[in-house]
Design an enzyme around this catalytic site. Structure first.
Site, PDB file in Angstrom:
ATOM      1  N   SER A   1      -9.033   2.091   3.280  1.00 59.21           N
ATOM      2  CA  SER A   1      -7.968   2.719   2.579  1.00 59.21           C
ATOM      3  C   SER A   1      -7.008   2.057   2.078  1.00 59.21           C
ATOM      4  CB  SER A   1      -7.532   3.817   3.304  1.00 59.21           C
ATOM      5  OG  SER A   1      -6.868   2.844   4.198  1.00 59.21           O
TER       6      SER A   1
ATOM      7  N   SER B   1      -9.529   0.481   7.479  1.00 54.77           N
ATOM      8  CA  SER B   1      -9.314   0.503   6.250  1.00 54.77           C
ATOM      9  C   SER B   1      -8.809  -1.218   6.038  1.00 54.77           C
ATOM     10  CB  SER B   1      -7.791   0.911   6.263  1.00 54.77           C
ATOM     11  OG  SER B   1      -8.499   2.131   6.623  1.00 54.77           O
TER      12      SER B   1
ATOM     13  N   LYS C   1       0.793  -1.153   0.164  1.00 53.62           N
ATOM     14  CA  LYS C   1      -0.272  -0.378   0.072  1.00 53.62           C
ATOM     15  C   LYS C   1       0.515   0.976   0.338  1.00 53.62           C
ATOM     16  CE  LYS C   1      -3.799   1.821   3.285  1.00 53.62           C
ATOM     17  NZ  LYS C   1      -4.587   1.354   4.064  1.00 53.62           N
TER      18      LYS C   1
END
Length: 488
Positions: A162, A186, A87
């Protein structure tokens, strides 16, 4: 099947990756059935097909990954040769870390962050960086300055956030497992939107990244999103081999359900007073009935935390946005430009400035939430809840371009179950259990006592056994080009 359902997008095909999860793929690589180079080439080919449709990749590292795949690697590592994405709020040496924000210059990181080292030590090969919303503040991966990340189940819908880019790439079949992290849901939110397994570990279970260490309350945990419970279990076992926190009970390798009778609390509506939508509520109730059939005791309970929690956590969330704007050049990047942050970050910043005098009391109560939760959980093995307040919305519903007051109200209706595990530090897992009439996944959340990821994995195995994820069987019925046709 409802003929009006949209055609999902996917990249599953007859190549070196096949339909394998990470565990199966690693075994095929170890046996010599496929080579790491073949697998890497297949993953890159799939990523190049998926990216124009899903937009889940923000930085590619394909050439370096191919070079690494061609060299002898960590043959004894549990996931040696398995491709993944990390990420884009986590440093990987020589790749930019953009935090999903136009305010952060795209310059290469000098070193690989501690958790990324823990992940890569398992033998994974990093294909690049996956997308996220600005600083992970939103519940959808739709940057104001670029294209949204789309949900493979229906590219007109959100992939969550996220860790939305990672979830989209895993669900579409580009990679079997990808990095995610969770400061308010997330890992679990995108897993729920994309029909994946998403485990948020107990606070301190894995190596903390540097940013987490600077928080007054560390609400962030790193992990992965996967297509199978065994991949999540295998990842956690390997992560524990790399780093073992002596303050937490060991998880070990979890291979299936335990067979023990458990006492499981049931929560259907959030503490903030918003009612869960009928489809989500029905999915949680059906799951409770199934767990009762397995012999577990299900009891409705109150949310195991103080009533002030929603306001306290909201103020903490706003404080993070304020901190980014005020100290972005020191905390994020020397070239940080606060004039380029999006509407959600600006709105949260303004909210904090209005309410900042309440912060000391809110921090005290949030720190106490660990004890409140532990006390309530003393007689329960787990708690069953929705992951989200309602089913996955279309893109645009949570766009940072929506006026802040409207966007904030929408988010508080949606993200009303996951933050509790972040503040308390408890482990929590998202497991897909049903589909909406439109063909989108609906998941449930299970929370456990501090340090008891093992129980969560055992329950998830039991649920998976009789409710196998419809992901691969559903997506494999359609040619991958169908998704492109949908978007044309």
């Amino acid at each position: 099947m409802n003929d009006n359902r949209p055609t999902p997008f996917h990249c599953f095909r007859d190549d070196a990756l096949g339909h394998d999860d990470a565990t199966s793929l690693a075994a095929r690589i170890r046996s010599g059935e496929v080579s790491t180079l073949e697998v890497t080439r297949a993953a890159i080919a799939r990523a190049q097909i998926a990216q124009p449709i899903l937009n889940g990749v923000v930085a590619e590292d394909y050439e370096r990954c191919l070079s690494a795949a061609a060299r002898p690697g960590q043959a004894d590592a549990p996931f040696a040769g398995v491709p993944t994405f990390i990420k884009d709020n986590t440093d990987v040496q020589n790749l930019p870390t953009g935090h999903g924000s136009a305010a952060v210059p795209a310059s290469p990181a000098d070193k690989t962050s501690p958790f990324a080292q823990q992940l890569l030590a398992q033998g994974f090969l990093c294909l690049g960086k996956s997308t996220l919303p600005e600083f992970g503040f939103n519940a959808t991966t739709e940057p104001a300055h670029g294209q949204p990340t789309r949900n493979p189940w229906n590219p007109l819908f959100s992939s969550g956030a996220s860790s939305g880019g990672s979830a989209a790439m895993v669900a579409a079949g580009v990679v079997p497992l990808a990095h995610a992290n969770d400061g308010g849901g997330s890992i679990r939110i995108p897993a729920a939107c994309c029909g994946l397994i998403g485990l948020k570990p107990t606070r301190g279970r894995v190596v903390d990244n540097d940013a987490a260490k600077t928080l007054p309350i560390n609400i962030v945990s790193d992990g992965v999103v996967t297509r199978s419970v065994r991949d999540t279990a295998g990842f956690m076992a390997a992560a524990e081999e790399y780093f073992r926190n002596p303050r937490l009970p060991a998880i070990g390798q979890v291979f299936g359900p335990s067979g023990k009778q458990l006492r499981i609390g049931l929560v259907l509506d959030s503490i903030n007073g918003h009612k869960t939508d009928p489809v989500t509520r029905s999915t949680v109730e059906d799951t409770a009935r199934y767990l009762e059939k397995l012999g577990h005791i299900i009891e409705p309970i109150e949310v195991p935390v103080a009533r002030s929690f929603p306001e306290d956590f909201t103020l903490y969330w706003a404080m993070l946005a304020f901190g980014v704007k005020v100290r972005g050049r020191k905390l994020v990047h020397p070239g940080f430009d606060k004039r380029k942050v999006d509407g959600l970050t600006n709105g949260l910043d303004r909210m904090f400035r209005r309410k900042c005098l309440n912060l000391p009391a809110a921090l005290w109560r949030l720190k106490r939430s660990w004890h409140d939760y532990a006390r309530h959980m003393a007689t329960f093995d787990a708690v069953l809840t929705p992951v989200l307040g309602h089913t996955t919305p279309k893109l645009g519903h949570f766009s940072p371009t929506v006026p802040f007051d409207t966007l904030f109200e929408r988010l508080t209706h949606y993200v009303c179950f996951t933050p509790l595990a972040n503040a308390t530090g408890a482990p929590a897992i998202s497991v897909p259990m049903s589909l909406t009439r439109d063909g989108l996944p609906v998941s449930i959340q299970l929370m456990a006592r501090h340090g008891d990821e093992r129980t969560l994995l055992e329950i998830a195995y039991a649920l998976e056994a009789d409710h196998p994820s419809p992901l691969i069987s559903r997506l494999s019925m359609h040619d991958y080009t169908a998704g492109a046709a949908l978007m044309a």
